[in-house]
Structures are given as structure tokens and as C-alpha cells.
Design a protein around this motif. Structure first.
Motif, PDB file in Angstrom:
ATOM      1  N   LEU A 111       0.815  -1.214   0.000  1.00 35.38           N
ATOM      2  CA  LEU A 111       0.000   0.000   0.000  1.00 35.38           C
ATOM      3  C   LEU A 111       0.850   1.266   0.000  1.00 35.38           C
ATOM      4  O   LEU A 111       0.409   2.307  -0.487  1.00 35.38           O
ATOM      5  N   ASN A 112       2.045   1.173   0.543  1.00 36.26           N
ATOM      6  CA  ASN A 112       2.939   2.337   0.508  1.00 36.26           C
ATOM      7  C   ASN A 112       3.292   2.717  -0.928  1.00 36.26           C
ATOM      8  O   ASN A 112       3.480   3.893  -1.249  1.00 36.26           O
ATOM      9  N   VAL A 113       3.361   1.693  -1.793  1.00 39.56           N
ATOM     10  CA  VAL A 113       3.683   1.928  -3.203  1.00 39.56           C
ATOM     11  C   VAL A 113       2.414   2.157  -4.018  1.00 39.56           C
ATOM     12  O   VAL A 113       2.381   2.990  -4.926  1.00 39.56           O
ATOM     13  N   ASP A 114       1.365   1.403  -3.684  1.00 39.99           N
ATOM     14  CA  ASP A 114       0.109   1.455  -4.445  1.00 39.99           C
ATOM     15  C   ASP A 114      -1.067   1.560  -3.464  1.00 39.99           C
ATOM     16  O   ASP A 114      -1.700   0.556  -3.132  1.00 39.99           O
TER      17      ASP A 114
ATOM     18  N   ASN B 203      -4.579  -0.310  -4.015  1.00 41.21           N
ATOM     19  CA  ASN B 203      -4.564  -1.720  -4.405  1.00 41.21           C
ATOM     20  C   ASN B 203      -5.635  -2.483  -3.638  1.00 41.21           C
ATOM     21  O   ASN B 203      -5.474  -2.834  -2.467  1.00 41.21           O
ATOM     22  N   VAL B 204      -6.766  -2.749  -4.295  1.00 40.44           N
ATOM     23  CA  VAL B 204      -7.910  -3.351  -3.607  1.00 40.44           C
ATOM     24  C   VAL B 204      -7.637  -4.798  -3.209  1.00 40.44           C
ATOM     25  O   VAL B 204      -8.132  -5.273  -2.179  1.00 40.44           O
ATOM     26  N   ARG B 205      -6.853  -5.501  -4.004  1.00 40.17           N
ATOM     27  CA  ARG B 205      -6.527  -6.891  -3.663  1.00 40.17           C
ATOM     28  C   ARG B 205      -5.794  -6.963  -2.328  1.00 40.17           C
ATOM     29  O   ARG B 205      -6.064  -7.829  -1.494  1.00 40.17           O
ATOM     30  N   THR B 206      -4.886  -6.016  -2.119  1.00 36.81           N
ATOM     31  CA  THR B 206      -4.119  -5.981  -0.882  1.00 36.81           C
ATOM     32  C   THR B 206      -4.999  -5.574   0.293  1.00 36.81           C
ATOM     33  O   THR B 206      -4.908  -6.155   1.383  1.00 36.81           O
ATOM     34  N   MET B 207      -5.874  -4.597   0.084  1.00 41.47           N
ATOM     35  CA  MET B 207      -6.774  -4.188   1.164  1.00 41.47           C
ATOM     36  C   MET B 207      -7.721  -5.322   1.555  1.00 41.47           C
ATOM     37  O   MET B 207      -8.031  -5.502   2.743  1.00 41.47           O
ATOM     38  N   THR B 208      -8.162  -6.095   0.567  1.00 35.63           N
ATOM     39  CA  THR B 208      -9.036  -7.230   0.863  1.00 35.63           C
ATOM     40  C   THR B 208      -8.298  -8.273   1.701  1.00 35.63           C
ATOM     41  O   THR B 208      -8.852  -8.832   2.655  1.00 35.63           O
ATOM     42  N   LEU B 209      -7.032  -8.520   1.370  1.00 36.64           N
ATOM     43  CA  LEU B 209      -6.256  -9.481   2.147  1.00 36.64           C
ATOM     44  C   LEU B 209      -5.981  -8.951   3.548  1.00 36.64           C
ATOM     45  O   LEU B 209      -6.012  -9.711   4.525  1.00 36.64           O
ATOM     46  N   LEU B 210      -5.737  -7.658   3.676  1.00 39.94           N
ATOM     47  CA  LEU B 210      -5.562  -7.065   5.008  1.00 39.94           C
ATOM     48  C   LEU B 210      -6.840  -7.196   5.833  1.00 39.94           C
ATOM     49  O   LEU B 210      -6.783  -7.412   7.055  1.00 39.94           O
ATOM     50  N   ALA B 211      -7.986  -7.073   5.185  1.00 33.16           N
ATOM     51  CA  ALA B 211      -9.251  -7.288   5.889  1.00 33.16           C
ATOM     52  C   ALA B 211      -9.356  -8.723   6.381  1.00 33.16           C
ATOM     53  O   ALA B 211      -9.804  -8.981   7.502  1.00 33.16           O
ATOM     54  N   ALA B 212      -8.932  -9.670   5.544  1.00 34.52           N
ATOM     55  CA  ALA B 212      -8.966 -11.077   5.948  1.00 34.52           C
ATOM     56  C   ALA B 212      -8.024 -11.338   7.116  1.00 34.52           C
ATOM     57  O   ALA B 212      -8.346 -12.102   8.039  1.00 34.52           O
ATOM     58  N   VAL B 213      -6.863 -10.694   7.108  1.00 37.37           N
ATOM     59  CA  VAL B 213      -5.925 -10.823   8.233  1.00 37.37           C
ATOM     60  C   VAL B 213      -6.562 -10.280   9.508  1.00 37.37           C
ATOM     61  O   VAL B 213      -6.501 -10.907  10.574  1.00 37.37           O
ATOM     62  N   ALA B 214      -7.183  -9.104   9.385  1.00 36.29           N
ATOM     63  CA  ALA B 214      -7.833  -8.497  10.546  1.00 36.29           C
ATOM     64  C   ALA B 214      -8.934  -9.402  11.100  1.00 36.29           C
ATOM     65  O   ALA B 214      -9.060  -9.569  12.322  1.00 36.29           O
ATOM     66  N   LEU B 215      -9.720 -10.007  10.219  1.00 32.17           N
ATOM     67  CA  LEU B 215     -10.763 -10.924  10.670  1.00 32.17           C
ATOM     68  C   LEU B 215     -10.163 -12.133  11.371  1.00 32.17           C
ATOM     69  O   LEU B 215     -10.704 -12.612  12.373  1.00 32.17           O
TER      70      LEU B 215
END
Length: 202
Positions: A92-95, A98-110
Motif C-alpha cells: 500500500l505504501n507503493v500502491d 490496491n484493492v486486492r491488498t486491502m481485501t487481504l488485510l481485511a482477511a488478516v484483521a478478521l
């Protein structure tokens, strides 16, 4: 190497038939090939092999978004959530969009039980792409967990009317099926329809 189906990916690594290929890759300096193999290994659950190849990518390009995404995915799959979050944040610092990365971060948070952080990431994804299947699925789950089926329906109906597709239909049918007043025929049509006919709800 061209792989069109998952069964083709499995054939690359199944039964030890590709040990020569795996050993050969250590001597290559081909970023895309190493990334491809790491991706295949993650899909097959061979996380330690993938981790070694990803480390090679990171050594060559520490801020490369795809390499860091793969490292985050390995962290997620192996339960190393701190590593996953650090790697995905570098993406995310670079992009930042990036929705794919945000979705994976959401999965990590869950996975960590942090529903608030997951919700914030999912809302950012759905602001950019209201039909994102993974984000819709997780956001729907959070809303139902909070007994907010009405907001889940509003979100899914809006996504369907914007651009109806099978993923949204299936989620919408699931939410409707939880309500006593829902028309069973509407639920069945949503769950099984093969076309994108306009949504009709009373």
C-alpha cells in the motif's frame, strides 16, 4: 511456462516430477519466473518452498508490490499475521489503492478478531469496486454477525443493480433466505439464475 488451469499447476509439482525444475530455479535470476513458481507453491500449500522463492524476490526488489503481496499471502496462510500486515502495508505504501491488498488485510484483521479494522478496509475496497466478490462476502458476513441484515441487503441490492453478477446474486439469496418474509421463488431465482436479468424485489 503457460498454465491455464489449476490441474496444470498441480502437474508441475505433483509426485516429485519437477524436482529438477525447483532446483534449477535457485540459479535463475528471472523475477517473473520465480514469482510464478512462488504463486503456484502457495496455491498448493507448499508455503516453505514459496517463502524461499519470495525471499529471493524481496532481496532483489525490497519494495516490489507483487513480491510483498506474495509474502503477505504466505504470512496469512501460515498464521504469521504480523509478517503479513507488514508486507501488505509495503504494498500500500507503493500502491495505496490496491484493492486486492486491502481485501487481504481485511482477511488478516478478521483472522485476528479485529472486526473494526476489517470493516474499514472492506469499505475502502467497496468504495472503489462495489462488486468485489471477496469484499462483499466478508462485509456481508460482518453485517450479519452484527444482526444488521437490512444494511447487508441494501449493500447487495445496490451492488446488484449497479452490475448484477452471479456472486452478488448468491450472496443476496443467502441474506434473503434468512428472512421469514422473503419469497422463496425470488431466493431460488437469485441463487440459480444463469443470466443477469433485472432484480425484482417487493
Amino acid at each position: 511456462i503457460e498454465v491455464k488451469e489449476e490441474k496444470d499447476i498441480d502437474s508441475l509439482f505433483g509426485g516429485g516430477r519437477t524436482s529438477a525444475l525447483v532446483h534449477t530455479i535457485a540459479g535463475l535470476d528471472d523475477f517473473e519466473l520465480i514469482a510464478f513458481l512462488a504463486d503456484c507453491q502457495i496455491r498448493l500449500g507448499r508455503l516453505e518452498l514459496a517463502r524461499g522463492n519470495i525471499d529471493t524476490l524481496i532481496d532483489a526488489a525490497p519494495n516490489n508490490p507483487y513480491a510483498n503481496y506474495l509474502k503477505g499471502l504466505v504470512g496469512m496462510r501460515s498464521g504469521d499475521y504480523s509478517s503479513a500486515k507488514a508486507s501488505l502495508q509495503r504494498v500500500l505504501n507503493v500502491d495505496p489503492s490496491n484493492v486486492r491488498t486491502m481485501t487481504l488485510l481485511a482477511a488478516v484483521a478478521l483472522s485476528e478478531g479485529d472486526s473494526d479494522t476489517a470493516r474499514r478496509y472492506l469499505e475502502r475496497v467497496l468504495d472503489r469496486n462495489p462488486q468485489d466478490a471477496d469484499a462483499l462476502r466478508m462485509r456481508t458476513g460482518l453485517l450479519l454477525q452484527a444482526d444488521d441484515a437490512e444494511q447487508a441487503l441494501d449493500m447487495l441490492e445496490g451492488a446488484y443493480r449497479s452490475e448484477g453478477n452471479a456472486n452478488v446474486r448468491s450472496l443476496l439469496a443467502d441474506v434473503l433466505a434468512r428472512g421469514d418474509a422473503s419469497d422463496p421463488k425470488t431466493i431460488q431465482d437469485l441463487a440459480l439464475a444463469a443470466n443477469d436479468a433485472p432484480l425484482q424485489l417487493d
